[in-house]
Write a protein that holds these residues in place. Structure first.
Motif, PDB file in Angstrom:
ATOM      1  N   TYR A  15      16.804  35.678 -43.978  1.00 39.06           N
ATOM      2  CA  TYR A  15      18.082  35.420 -44.632  1.00 39.06           C
ATOM      3  C   TYR A  15      17.878  34.376 -45.724  1.00 39.06           C
ATOM      4  O   TYR A  15      17.224  33.356 -45.510  1.00 39.06           O
ATOM      5  CB  TYR A  15      19.125  34.938 -43.625  1.00 39.06           C
ATOM      6  CG  TYR A  15      19.589  36.009 -42.665  1.00 39.06           C
ATOM      7  CD1 TYR A  15      20.624  36.875 -43.006  1.00 39.06           C
ATOM      8  CD2 TYR A  15      18.977  36.159 -41.435  1.00 39.06           C
ATOM      9  CE1 TYR A  15      21.042  37.861 -42.127  1.00 39.06           C
ATOM     10  CE2 TYR A  15      19.386  37.145 -40.552  1.00 39.06           C
ATOM     11  CZ  TYR A  15      20.422  37.989 -40.908  1.00 39.06           C
ATOM     12  OH  TYR A  15      20.828  38.968 -40.040  1.00 39.06           O
ATOM     13  N   GLU A  21      26.382  32.887 -50.004  1.00 38.87           N
ATOM     14  CA  GLU A  21      26.431  33.797 -48.863  1.00 38.87           C
ATOM     15  C   GLU A  21      25.007  34.086 -48.398  1.00 38.87           C
ATOM     16  O   GLU A  21      24.063  34.085 -49.194  1.00 38.87           O
ATOM     17  CB  GLU A  21      27.136  35.110 -49.234  1.00 38.87           C
ATOM     18  CG  GLU A  21      28.603  34.935 -49.595  1.00 38.87           C
ATOM     19  CD  GLU A  21      29.247  36.269 -49.906  1.00 38.87           C
ATOM     20  OE1 GLU A  21      28.522  37.285 -49.894  1.00 38.87           O
ATOM     21  OE2 GLU A  21      30.458  36.288 -50.156  1.00 38.87           O
ATOM     22  N   PRO A  24      20.528  39.294 -46.291  1.00 39.49           N
ATOM     23  CA  PRO A  24      19.374  39.687 -45.465  1.00 39.49           C
ATOM     24  C   PRO A  24      18.307  40.403 -46.304  1.00 39.49           C
ATOM     25  O   PRO A  24      18.618  41.101 -47.277  1.00 39.49           O
ATOM     26  CB  PRO A  24      19.994  40.636 -44.436  1.00 39.49           C
ATOM     27  CG  PRO A  24      21.165  41.242 -45.155  1.00 39.49           C
ATOM     28  CD  PRO A  24      21.683  40.190 -46.104  1.00 39.49           C
ATOM     29  N   GLN A  46      21.399  43.830 -48.171  1.00 40.32           N
ATOM     30  CA  GLN A  46      22.854  43.764 -48.257  1.00 40.32           C
ATOM     31  C   GLN A  46      23.457  45.152 -48.433  1.00 40.32           C
ATOM     32  O   GLN A  46      24.408  45.526 -47.740  1.00 40.32           O
ATOM     33  CB  GLN A  46      23.255  42.857 -49.417  1.00 40.32           C
ATOM     34  CG  GLN A  46      24.689  42.340 -49.327  1.00 40.32           C
ATOM     35  CD  GLN A  46      24.934  41.159 -50.239  1.00 40.32           C
ATOM     36  OE1 GLN A  46      24.111  40.856 -51.089  1.00 40.32           O
ATOM     37  NE2 GLN A  46      26.057  40.496 -50.069  1.00 40.32           N
ATOM     38  N   ASP A  49      22.960  47.253 -45.127  1.00 44.85           N
ATOM     39  CA  ASP A  49      23.925  46.919 -44.074  1.00 44.85           C
ATOM     40  C   ASP A  49      25.295  47.517 -44.382  1.00 44.85           C
ATOM     41  O   ASP A  49      25.981  48.026 -43.476  1.00 44.85           O
ATOM     42  CB  ASP A  49      24.034  45.403 -43.939  1.00 44.85           C
ATOM     43  CG  ASP A  49      22.770  44.788 -43.364  1.00 44.85           C
ATOM     44  OD1 ASP A  49      21.865  45.553 -42.998  1.00 44.85           O
ATOM     45  OD2 ASP A  49      22.684  43.550 -43.295  1.00 44.85           O
ATOM     46  N   SER A  53      27.159  50.290 -42.074  1.00 43.42           N
ATOM     47  CA  SER A  53      28.499  49.964 -41.566  1.00 43.42           C
ATOM     48  C   SER A  53      29.486  51.082 -41.883  1.00 43.42           C
ATOM     49  O   SER A  53      30.286  51.481 -41.022  1.00 43.42           O
ATOM     50  CB  SER A  53      28.977  48.647 -42.194  1.00 43.42           C
ATOM     51  OG  SER A  53      28.146  47.577 -41.817  1.00 43.42           O
ATOM     52  N   TRP A 166      35.203  45.635 -35.642  1.00 44.83           N
ATOM     53  CA  TRP A 166      34.125  45.526 -36.629  1.00 44.83           C
ATOM     54  C   TRP A 166      34.566  44.712 -37.855  1.00 44.83           C
ATOM     55  O   TRP A 166      33.791  43.935 -38.401  1.00 44.83           O
ATOM     56  CB  TRP A 166      33.678  46.915 -37.037  1.00 44.83           C
ATOM     57  CG  TRP A 166      32.489  46.923 -37.949  1.00 44.83           C
ATOM     58  CD1 TRP A 166      32.477  46.960 -39.315  1.00 44.83           C
ATOM     59  CD2 TRP A 166      31.118  46.866 -37.555  1.00 44.83           C
ATOM     60  NE1 TRP A 166      31.205  46.939 -39.790  1.00 44.83           N
ATOM     61  CE2 TRP A 166      30.337  46.879 -38.742  1.00 44.83           C
ATOM     62  CE3 TRP A 166      30.459  46.806 -36.332  1.00 44.83           C
ATOM     63  CZ2 TRP A 166      28.945  46.847 -38.723  1.00 44.83           C
ATOM     64  CZ3 TRP A 166      29.069  46.768 -36.307  1.00 44.83           C
ATOM     65  CH2 TRP A 166      28.338  46.790 -37.497  1.00 44.83           C
ATOM     66  N   THR A 172      31.263  37.442 -35.286  1.00 42.80           N
ATOM     67  CA  THR A 172      30.034  36.954 -35.915  1.00 42.80           C
ATOM     68  C   THR A 172      29.068  38.117 -36.153  1.00 42.80           C
ATOM     69  O   THR A 172      29.202  39.208 -35.571  1.00 42.80           O
ATOM     70  CB  THR A 172      29.360  35.902 -35.033  1.00 42.80           C
ATOM     71  OG1 THR A 172      28.978  36.510 -33.778  1.00 42.80           O
ATOM     72  CG2 THR A 172      30.310  34.748 -34.756  1.00 42.80           C
ATOM     73  N   ASP A 173      28.082  37.869 -37.009  1.00 43.86           N
ATOM     74  CA  ASP A 173      27.050  38.877 -37.268  1.00 43.86           C
ATOM     75  C   ASP A 173      26.248  39.187 -36.015  1.00 43.86           C
ATOM     76  O   ASP A 173      25.799  40.323 -35.819  1.00 43.86           O
ATOM     77  CB  ASP A 173      26.115  38.398 -38.383  1.00 43.86           C
ATOM     78  CG  ASP A 173      26.805  38.348 -39.730  1.00 43.86           C
ATOM     79  OD1 ASP A 173      27.807  39.081 -39.902  1.00 43.86           O
ATOM     80  OD2 ASP A 173      26.355  37.598 -40.611  1.00 43.86           O
ATOM     81  N   ARG A 174      26.070  38.204 -35.159  1.00 47.86           N
ATOM     82  CA  ARG A 174      25.353  38.446 -33.907  1.00 47.86           C
ATOM     83  C   ARG A 174      26.087  39.458 -33.029  1.00 47.86           C
ATOM     84  O   ARG A 174      25.471  40.349 -32.430  1.00 47.86           O
ATOM     85  CB  ARG A 174      25.181  37.119 -33.157  1.00 47.86           C
ATOM     86  CG  ARG A 174      24.344  37.210 -31.890  1.00 47.86           C
ATOM     87  CD  ARG A 174      24.344  35.860 -31.212  1.00 47.86           C
ATOM     88  NE  ARG A 174      23.691  34.901 -32.086  1.00 47.86           N
ATOM     89  CZ  ARG A 174      22.493  34.404 -31.863  1.00 47.86           C
ATOM     90  NH1 ARG A 174      21.834  34.762 -30.783  1.00 47.86           N
ATOM     91  NH2 ARG A 174      21.951  33.534 -32.692  1.00 47.86           N
ATOM     92  N   ARG A 176      28.157  41.777 -34.127  1.00 45.10           N
ATOM     93  CA  ARG A 176      28.041  43.084 -34.776  1.00 45.10           C
ATOM     94  C   ARG A 176      26.678  43.714 -34.485  1.00 45.10           C
ATOM     95  O   ARG A 176      26.564  44.935 -34.307  1.00 45.10           O
ATOM     96  CB  ARG A 176      28.256  42.946 -36.278  1.00 45.10           C
ATOM     97  CG  ARG A 176      29.692  42.614 -36.667  1.00 45.10           C
ATOM     98  CD  ARG A 176      29.902  42.739 -38.163  1.00 45.10           C
ATOM     99  NE  ARG A 176      31.285  42.444 -38.532  1.00 45.10           N
ATOM    100  CZ  ARG A 176      31.739  41.262 -38.875  1.00 45.10           C
ATOM    101  NH1 ARG A 176      30.905  40.227 -38.906  1.00 45.10           N
ATOM    102  NH2 ARG A 176      33.005  41.076 -39.187  1.00 45.10           N
ATOM    103  N   LYS A 177      25.644  42.902 -34.431  1.00 44.97           N
ATOM    104  CA  LYS A 177      24.316  43.425 -34.102  1.00 44.97           C
ATOM    105  C   LYS A 177      24.304  44.013 -32.692  1.00 44.97           C
ATOM    106  O   LYS A 177      23.675  45.049 -32.442  1.00 44.97           O
ATOM    107  CB  LYS A 177      23.279  42.305 -34.206  1.00 44.97           C
ATOM    108  CG  LYS A 177      22.948  41.907 -35.634  1.00 44.97           C
ATOM    109  CD  LYS A 177      21.890  40.807 -35.634  1.00 44.97           C
ATOM    110  CE  LYS A 177      21.578  40.375 -37.064  1.00 44.97           C
ATOM    111  NZ  LYS A 177      20.569  39.282 -37.082  1.00 44.97           N
TER     112      LYS A 177
END
Length: 364
Positions: A15, A21, A24, A46, A49, A53, A166, A172-174, A176-177
């Protein structure tokens, strides 16, 4: 989760802070770490992802889930048929084992050769029965995951809950992972002139996406092509600095922002192969001060004085004060001793005034 489509290794993620911002980057670096070879792939993540999504949100729709559950029901019906066949195999193995046991128990113990043979057949039948029962139990546990109405209602609720969860800004991004790991088996990336994304869902379904390769940092600073075309058109009549002033007056900006400058216009010219204002004037036959002096048999300084006095028409060729001149016609100026340049200019203007303008001048 992310695989390299070139060497097949797992890719790591880094990252970087870009414009406030976290951005990744997916990197295939195993061979680089172990053997010192160059990086296999280095891909900004970016856009990847965002594409994955969108795919997940498009996949989690009522229609797609209905189709998936219909397929699951068809699979369940076939599993029930296989269940009956496997139960029949267990029953047949049980029958053969019981028959072998009866034969062994009825044999004369004194006939040891026959008894040993029947005992071996009975052991083989018992082993076959055990294997059939184990296979039956194993498949029965796998086939236990049947979709009933309660499960169907929960699955259909995901079509509204998943997009809401979503897109929740508090997620958080975690988290979503974790959701992605529950839905996807892996994602394979190949970067060439474009990026190919192969998404493999849990269950075996595969979707292939293609997105444009991201621009390099210097490419994001490039001036838009429509403004380059505007510069090309303005150079027909203006120098670099004049073009910059015109563009700034129109509230236009270069690709990196800020204001246009004459030096920047020159860089744009050289980058896109545009001819300068000076070269364009030369192409239409304009003469330099030295060439004009030779044509008129005068000094170069005299040519510049005649331009200032209006006897010669000159055009600014660049931002260094270099002028180009129209070729002299039949009425080219000549040296006249004892006559002021201002007086000669008035005579020249009067000579080329239209007849009606002369009449008005005479009347006044």
């Amino acid at each position: 989760l992310v695989l390299c489509g070139i060497c097949g290794c797992r890719m790591t993620i880094r990252y970087y802070l870009r414009h406030g911002e976290l951005s990744p980057y997916y990197i295939c670096q195993r061979e680089h770490i172990e053997h010192g070879v160059p990086l296999c792939q280095y891909i900004p993540g970016q856009a990847i992802d965002a594409a994955v999504s969108r795919l997940l949100l498009e996949t989690m729709t009522p229609i797609s889930l209905e189709v998936a559950m219909a397929v699951q029901q068809e699979i369940t019906a076939r599993q029930e048929e296989a269940h009956v066949l496997r139960a029949q195999q267990v029953a047949r193995a049980q029958y053969l084992a019981d028959l072998a046991g009866q034969r062994y128990r009825r044999v004369d113990p004194n006939n040891r050769l026959v008894a040993n043979t029947l005992e071996a057949e009975w052991n083989a039948a018992l082993k076959a029965l055990q294997e059939a029962q184990q296979e039956y139990q194993h498949h029965h546990q796998q086939d236990d995951l049947l979709i009933n109405e309660a499960v169907r209602a929960k699955v259909m609720a995901l079509t509204t809950d998943f997009p809401r969860v979503w897109n929740d800004p508090h997620i958080t991004d975690r988290d979503r992972k974790r959701l992605v790991h529950l839905m996807l088996e892996d994602v394979t990336l190949i970067k060439s002139h474009e990026i190919t994304i192969q998404v493999r869902f849990r269950g075996g379904a595969i979707q292939t996406l293609t997105i444009p390769a991201p621009l390099k940092s210097w490419q994001t600073w490039m001036t838009p092509l429509e403004r380059v075309q505007m510069v090309d058109n303005l150079l027909n009549e203006h120098t670099d600095e004049q073009v910059a002033v015109i563009l700034n007056d129109r509230d236009l900006h270069p690709g990196k922002g800020g204001a246009f400058r004459g030096r920047l216009i020159g860089n744009i010219r050289r980058a896109y192969g545009l001819k300068s204002h000076y070269d364009r004037l030369r192409e239409v036959g304009m003469l330099t001060a030295q060439e004009m002096a030779c044509r008129l048999a005068v000094d170069k300084k005299t040519v510049m004085e005649w331009r200032q006095a209006g006897l010669l028409r000159g055009y600014l060729g660049n931002d260094k004060g270099v002028y180009l001149f129209e070729p002299p016609g039949p009425d080219a100026p000549t040296k006249r001793m004892g006559q002021k340049l201002s007086k000669r200019r008035q005579i020249l203007e009067a000579k080329y005034l239209p007849d009606r303008a002369k009449e008005v001048q005479y009347e006044s």
